[in-house]
Design an enzyme around this catalytic site. Structure first.
Site, PDB file in Angstrom:
ATOM      1  N   TYR A   1     -30.778  40.850 -47.287  1.00 33.59           N
ATOM      2  CA  TYR A   1     -31.519  40.195 -46.421  1.00 33.59           C
ATOM      3  C   TYR A   1     -32.239  38.732 -46.774  1.00 33.59           C
ATOM      4  O   TYR A   1     -32.792  38.784 -47.447  1.00 33.59           O
ATOM      5  CB  TYR A   1     -32.706  41.108 -45.674  1.00 33.59           C
ATOM      6  CG  TYR A   1     -31.863  42.151 -44.957  1.00 33.59           C
ATOM      7  CD1 TYR A   1     -31.341  42.177 -43.767  1.00 33.59           C
ATOM      8  CD2 TYR A   1     -32.063  43.529 -45.511  1.00 33.59           C
ATOM      9  CE1 TYR A   1     -30.981  43.153 -42.995  1.00 33.59           C
ATOM     10  CE2 TYR A   1     -31.393  44.674 -44.943  1.00 33.59           C
ATOM     11  CZ  TYR A   1     -30.984  44.375 -43.874  1.00 33.59           C
ATOM     12  OH  TYR A   1     -30.530  45.606 -43.064  1.00 33.59           O
TER      13      TYR A   1
ATOM     14  N   LYS B   1     -31.755  29.921 -51.771  1.00 35.88           N
ATOM     15  CA  LYS B   1     -31.468  30.786 -52.884  1.00 35.88           C
ATOM     16  C   LYS B   1     -30.121  31.235 -52.808  1.00 35.88           C
ATOM     17  O   LYS B   1     -29.604  32.051 -53.572  1.00 35.88           O
ATOM     18  CB  LYS B   1     -32.651  31.713 -52.977  1.00 35.88           C
ATOM     19  CG  LYS B   1     -33.717  31.379 -53.517  1.00 35.88           C
ATOM     20  CD  LYS B   1     -33.788  31.160 -55.021  1.00 35.88           C
ATOM     21  CE  LYS B   1     -35.056  30.805 -55.819  1.00 35.88           C
ATOM     22  NZ  LYS B   1     -36.206  29.914 -55.134  1.00 35.88           N
TER      23      LYS B   1
ATOM     24  N   ARG C   1     -28.139  39.134 -38.596  1.00 30.16           N
ATOM     25  CA  ARG C   1     -28.605  40.323 -37.767  1.00 30.16           C
ATOM     26  C   ARG C   1     -29.496  39.628 -36.540  1.00 30.16           C
ATOM     27  O   ARG C   1     -30.458  38.693 -36.740  1.00 30.16           O
ATOM     28  CB  ARG C   1     -29.715  41.267 -38.591  1.00 30.16           C
ATOM     29  CG  ARG C   1     -30.287  42.100 -38.097  1.00 30.16           C
ATOM     30  CD  ARG C   1     -31.121  43.165 -38.642  1.00 30.16           C
ATOM     31  NE  ARG C   1     -32.136  43.027 -39.594  1.00 30.16           N
ATOM     32  CZ  ARG C   1     -33.052  43.758 -40.085  1.00 30.16           C
ATOM     33  NH1 ARG C   1     -32.814  44.852 -40.131  1.00 30.16           N
ATOM     34  NH2 ARG C   1     -34.062  43.158 -40.629  1.00 30.16           N
TER      35      ARG C   1
ATOM     36  N   GLU D   1     -31.916  53.794 -36.535  1.00 35.18           N
ATOM     37  CA  GLU D   1     -33.338  53.911 -37.269  1.00 35.18           C
ATOM     38  C   GLU D   1     -34.485  54.435 -36.148  1.00 35.18           C
ATOM     39  O   GLU D   1     -35.529  54.159 -36.247  1.00 35.18           O
ATOM     40  CB  GLU D   1     -33.674  52.388 -37.594  1.00 35.18           C
ATOM     41  CG  GLU D   1     -33.381  51.349 -36.513  1.00 35.18           C
ATOM     42  CD  GLU D   1     -33.403  50.018 -37.306  1.00 35.18           C
ATOM     43  OE1 GLU D   1     -33.867  49.975 -38.312  1.00 35.18           O
ATOM     44  OE2 GLU D   1     -32.982  48.821 -36.842  1.00 35.18           O
TER      45      GLU D   1
ATOM     46  N   ASP E   1     -38.184  52.090 -40.261  1.00 35.12           N
ATOM     47  CA  ASP E   1     -38.401  52.331 -38.802  1.00 35.12           C
ATOM     48  C   ASP E   1     -38.283  53.692 -38.259  1.00 35.12           C
ATOM     49  O   ASP E   1     -38.679  53.972 -37.499  1.00 35.12           O
ATOM     50  CB  ASP E   1     -37.372  51.465 -37.918  1.00 35.12           C
ATOM     51  CG  ASP E   1     -37.644  50.011 -37.883  1.00 35.12           C
ATOM     52  OD1 ASP E   1     -38.794  49.628 -37.285  1.00 35.12           O
ATOM     53  OD2 ASP E   1     -36.969  48.903 -38.147  1.00 35.12           O
TER      54      ASP E   1
ATOM     55  N   ILE F   1     -33.651  43.672 -50.566  1.00 33.87           N
ATOM     56  CA  ILE F   1     -34.342  42.787 -49.901  1.00 33.87           C
ATOM     57  C   ILE F   1     -34.931  41.666 -50.879  1.00 33.87           C
ATOM     58  O   ILE F   1     -35.585  40.742 -50.594  1.00 33.87           O
ATOM     59  CB  ILE F   1     -35.931  43.350 -49.193  1.00 33.87           C
ATOM     60  CG1 ILE F   1     -36.418  44.254 -50.406  1.00 33.87           C
ATOM     61  CG2 ILE F   1     -35.810  43.933 -48.052  1.00 33.87           C
ATOM     62  CD1 ILE F   1     -38.000  44.518 -50.170  1.00 33.87           C
ATOM     63  N   HIS F   2     -34.851  41.932 -52.272  1.00 37.68           N
ATOM     64  CA  HIS F   2     -35.252  41.115 -53.409  1.00 37.68           C
ATOM     65  C   HIS F   2     -34.088  40.578 -54.102  1.00 37.68           C
ATOM     66  O   HIS F   2     -33.320  41.611 -54.396  1.00 37.68           O
ATOM     67  CB  HIS F   2     -36.415  41.435 -54.117  1.00 37.68           C
ATOM     68  CG  HIS F   2     -37.208  40.631 -54.897  1.00 37.68           C
ATOM     69  ND1 HIS F   2     -36.680  40.391 -56.138  1.00 37.68           N
ATOM     70  CD2 HIS F   2     -38.062  39.826 -54.683  1.00 37.68           C
ATOM     71  CE1 HIS F   2     -37.449  39.659 -56.630  1.00 37.68           C
ATOM     72  NE2 HIS F   2     -38.475  38.933 -55.918  1.00 37.68           N
TER      73      HIS F   2
ATOM     74  N   ASP G   1      -0.615  64.253 -53.678  1.00 39.79           N
ATOM     75  CA  ASP G   1      -0.055  63.974 -52.468  1.00 39.79           C
ATOM     76  C   ASP G   1      -0.956  63.028 -51.644  1.00 39.79           C
ATOM     77  O   ASP G   1      -1.948  62.519 -52.378  1.00 39.79           O
ATOM     78  CB  ASP G   1       0.342  65.372 -51.748  1.00 39.79           C
ATOM     79  CG  ASP G   1      -0.602  65.900 -51.234  1.00 39.79           C
ATOM     80  OD1 ASP G   1      -1.846  65.709 -51.524  1.00 39.79           O
ATOM     81  OD2 ASP G   1      -0.365  67.150 -50.766  1.00 39.79           O
TER      82      ASP G   1
HETATM   83  N1  COA Z   1     -33.780  35.968 -50.103  1.00 36.18           N
HETATM   84  C1  COA Z   1     -33.890  34.844 -50.811  1.00 36.18           C
HETATM   85  N2  COA Z   1     -34.611  34.742 -52.032  1.00 36.18           N
HETATM   86  C2  COA Z   1     -35.564  35.441 -52.100  1.00 36.18           C
HETATM   87  C3  COA Z   1     -35.651  36.701 -51.251  1.00 36.18           C
HETATM   88  C4  COA Z   1     -34.726  36.898 -50.483  1.00 36.18           C
HETATM   89  N3  COA Z   1     -34.927  38.119 -49.463  1.00 36.18           N
HETATM   90  N4  COA Z   1     -36.960  37.296 -51.855  1.00 36.18           N
HETATM   91  C5  COA Z   1     -37.165  36.553 -52.838  1.00 36.18           C
HETATM   92  N5  COA Z   1     -36.620  35.548 -52.981  1.00 36.18           N
HETATM   93  C6  COA Z   1     -36.863  34.323 -54.005  1.00 36.18           C
HETATM   94  C7  COA Z   1     -38.212  33.752 -53.602  1.00 36.18           C
HETATM   95  O1  COA Z   1     -38.087  32.824 -52.683  1.00 36.18           O
HETATM   96  C8  COA Z   1     -38.573  33.368 -55.274  1.00 36.18           C
HETATM   97  O2  COA Z   1     -38.080  32.166 -55.321  1.00 36.18           O
HETATM   98  P1  COA Z   1     -39.108  30.823 -55.505  1.00 36.18           P
HETATM   99  O3  COA Z   1     -40.294  31.150 -56.152  1.00 36.18           O
HETATM  100  O4  COA Z   1     -38.622  29.548 -55.829  1.00 36.18           O
HETATM  101  O5  COA Z   1     -39.750  30.787 -53.901  1.00 36.18           O
HETATM  102  C9  COA Z   1     -37.801  34.374 -55.959  1.00 36.18           C
HETATM  103  O6  COA Z   1     -37.035  34.944 -55.314  1.00 36.18           O
HETATM  104  C10 COA Z   1     -38.827  35.477 -56.307  1.00 36.18           C
HETATM  105  O7  COA Z   1     -39.469  36.006 -55.468  1.00 36.18           O
HETATM  106  P2  COA Z   1     -40.938  36.798 -55.657  1.00 36.18           P
HETATM  107  O8  COA Z   1     -41.837  35.706 -55.832  1.00 36.18           O
HETATM  108  O9  COA Z   1     -40.648  37.772 -56.785  1.00 36.18           O
HETATM  109  O10 COA Z   1     -40.852  37.461 -54.076  1.00 36.18           O
HETATM  110  P3  COA Z   1     -41.849  36.817 -53.144  1.00 36.18           P
HETATM  111  O11 COA Z   1     -43.324  37.206 -53.343  1.00 36.18           O
HETATM  112  O12 COA Z   1     -41.318  35.410 -52.893  1.00 36.18           O
HETATM  113  O13 COA Z   1     -41.039  37.883 -51.992  1.00 36.18           O
HETATM  114  C11 COA Z   1     -40.595  39.538 -50.441  1.00 36.18           C
HETATM  115  C12 COA Z   1     -41.258  39.146 -51.699  1.00 36.18           C
HETATM  116  C13 COA Z   1     -40.578  41.009 -50.240  1.00 36.18           C
HETATM  117  C14 COA Z   1     -41.680  39.173 -49.220  1.00 36.18           C
HETATM  118  C15 COA Z   1     -39.297  38.880 -50.262  1.00 36.18           C
HETATM  119  O14 COA Z   1     -38.448  39.196 -51.123  1.00 36.18           O
HETATM  120  C16 COA Z   1     -38.718  39.128 -48.799  1.00 36.18           C
HETATM  121  O15 COA Z   1     -38.799  38.422 -47.988  1.00 36.18           O
HETATM  122  N6  COA Z   1     -37.561  39.837 -48.684  1.00 36.18           N
HETATM  123  C17 COA Z   1     -36.931  39.978 -47.461  1.00 36.18           C
HETATM  124  C18 COA Z   1     -37.446  40.986 -46.321  1.00 36.18           C
HETATM  125  C19 COA Z   1     -36.651  41.389 -45.391  1.00 36.18           C
HETATM  126  O16 COA Z   1     -36.085  40.541 -44.799  1.00 36.18           O
HETATM  127  N7  COA Z   1     -37.037  42.394 -44.458  1.00 36.18           N
HETATM  128  C20 COA Z   1     -36.445  42.782 -43.536  1.00 36.18           C
HETATM  129  C21 COA Z   1     -35.323  43.680 -43.692  1.00 36.18           C
HETATM  130  S1  COA Z   1     -35.757  45.147 -44.330  1.00 36.18           S
HETATM  131 MG    MG Z   2     -35.226  48.299 -39.055  1.00 37.27          MG
END
Ligand code: COA
Ligand code: MG
Length: 336
Positions: free
Chosen positions: A44, A55, A106, A169, A204, A270-271, A318
């Protein structure tokens, strides 16, 4: 550097020519079949978060099968408009290279109040995402609404059907899962979508049934297995829960392998740090790839010689085993 999106722009003129000769109801049936798209990791990216959107080339390089531009729960209510406009811009400008990764979107769920504007904004342009994720599907009305809206938004636009990735969900959604899958398949005959995957929205779901999330996720076993069973009964992919403790990579690997063992075909991510582990957990091991490659080769030789069943490594082979081998090769086709 200019990036290009691998999306469905396409021979629209040709499609319109074809469509002229067909009745309205058969329009959707006229567009070409879709190939199998593996979704081992479903990553995501919040649609409004420019830093994370930038990114995407790194997510592609990490091998994420599916990159989902999110308008739903990864986006704050007061950023929804920004997210949908930014996603539309990404699709229009094709300025990001999704490489071998699938580009999906989404939208917000039916009844959220955002669903219609999401679809009108995102799916009415010349370039479409490969698939749309429909969250919180609970009953047949949700699907009927989606199918009708999709047809009205993209009908004369689509060069290919888009994939539909449904989310189960809630307790109601889980109870209705069989009817939902069946209706999705029926609706797809006259709609511009193909139901390809079910995502289990674990957090959820836990909230909906009043469960407390635990490290072992025992509170989700029943639902996870029910989702896998329904998905597989309808020949769809099953995508497992998010591991929200994103810094715990050991725990992620354990839960990913468990999900793969349950029969899930992929997992939500998510990461960026989660992609590699998840891709690996849902990929067949080397010995299985070799087994499948050799088996298919010998199958083709036997077919040419007119033999149906044959013996391979001491086992009778088969069609059912041939299909299993094809499943393995399909999964790794993207990697080669
Ligand atoms: N997509 C793209 N890049 C991402 C990312 C994602 N989902 N999550 C983290 N990154 C990037 C960050 O921007 C960071 O780069 P930067 O320092 O140049 O900005 C690098 O990866 C490292 O991230 P980090 O510092 O470890 O995490 P964070 O504190 O920035 O974010 C979360 C943590 C969990 C908030 C973040 O990963 C996130 O928002 N994930 C998506 C959540 C989501 O979509 N939820 C709904 C679906 S279940
Ligand atoms: Mg959900």
């Amino acid at each position: 550097m200019l990036y290009r999106t691998k999306l469905f722009s396409a021979p629209r003129l040709l499609l319109r020519e074809c469509a002229r000769f067909m009745s309205e109801s058969s329009e959707a049936a006229a567009v070409p079949e879709r190939k199998y798209i593996p979704r081992r990791s479903l990553m995501y990216v919040p649609g409004n978060d420019e830093r994370k959107i930038n990114k995407i080339p790194q997510l592609v390089a990490s091998g994420a099968d599916c990159i989902c531009l999110d308008c739903e729960d990864g986006v704050a209510i007061n950023k929804k408009e920004e997210a949908r406009n930014s996603i539309r811009k990404i699709l229009d400008e094709q300025s990001l290279d999704f490489g071998k990764s699938e580009c999906t979107v989404r939208i917000n769920g039916v009844g959220s109040g955002f669903e219609q504007i999401d679809m009108e904004t995102i799916l009415s342009g010349p370039n479409l995402p490969s698939s749309v994720h429909l969250p919180k599907v609970e009953n047949l009305d949700h699907l009927e609404w989606f199918a009708a809206e999709l047809n009205s938004v993209i009908a004369s636009n689509a060069a290919q059907k888009i994939g539909l990735i449904l989310f189960i969900e809630t307790a109601e959604g889980l109870l209705n899962i069989k009817e939902i899958c069946r209706r999705a398949q029926e609706l797809s005959d006259d709609s511009f979508f193909v139901p390809e995957a079910i995502v289990f929205g674990s957090d959820d779901f836990a909230a909906d049934i009043g469960a407390t999330r635990t490290k072992l996720s025992t509170e989700l076993f029943y639902a996870r297995q029910a989702v896998v069973t329904a998905a597989k009964a309808f020949r769809m992919q099953a995508i497992d829960c998010v591991y929200i403790d994103y810094k715990d990579l050991e725990g992620l690997e354990k839960q990913s392998l468990e999900g793969a063992g349950f029969g899930f075909t992929g997992k939500q991510v998510i990461h960026p740090g989660q992609i590699g582990i998840v891709q690996q957990a849902f990929s067949p091991p080397e010995h299985r790839i070799q087994w499948a490659t050799q088996l298919i080769k010998e199958f083709e030789e036997h077919q040419e010689a007119g033999a149906g069943a044959f013996v391979f490594r001491g086992q009778m082979i088969d069609m059912p085993t041939v299909k299993q081998a094809k499943n393995v090769l399909q999964l790794i086709a993207k990697d080669s």
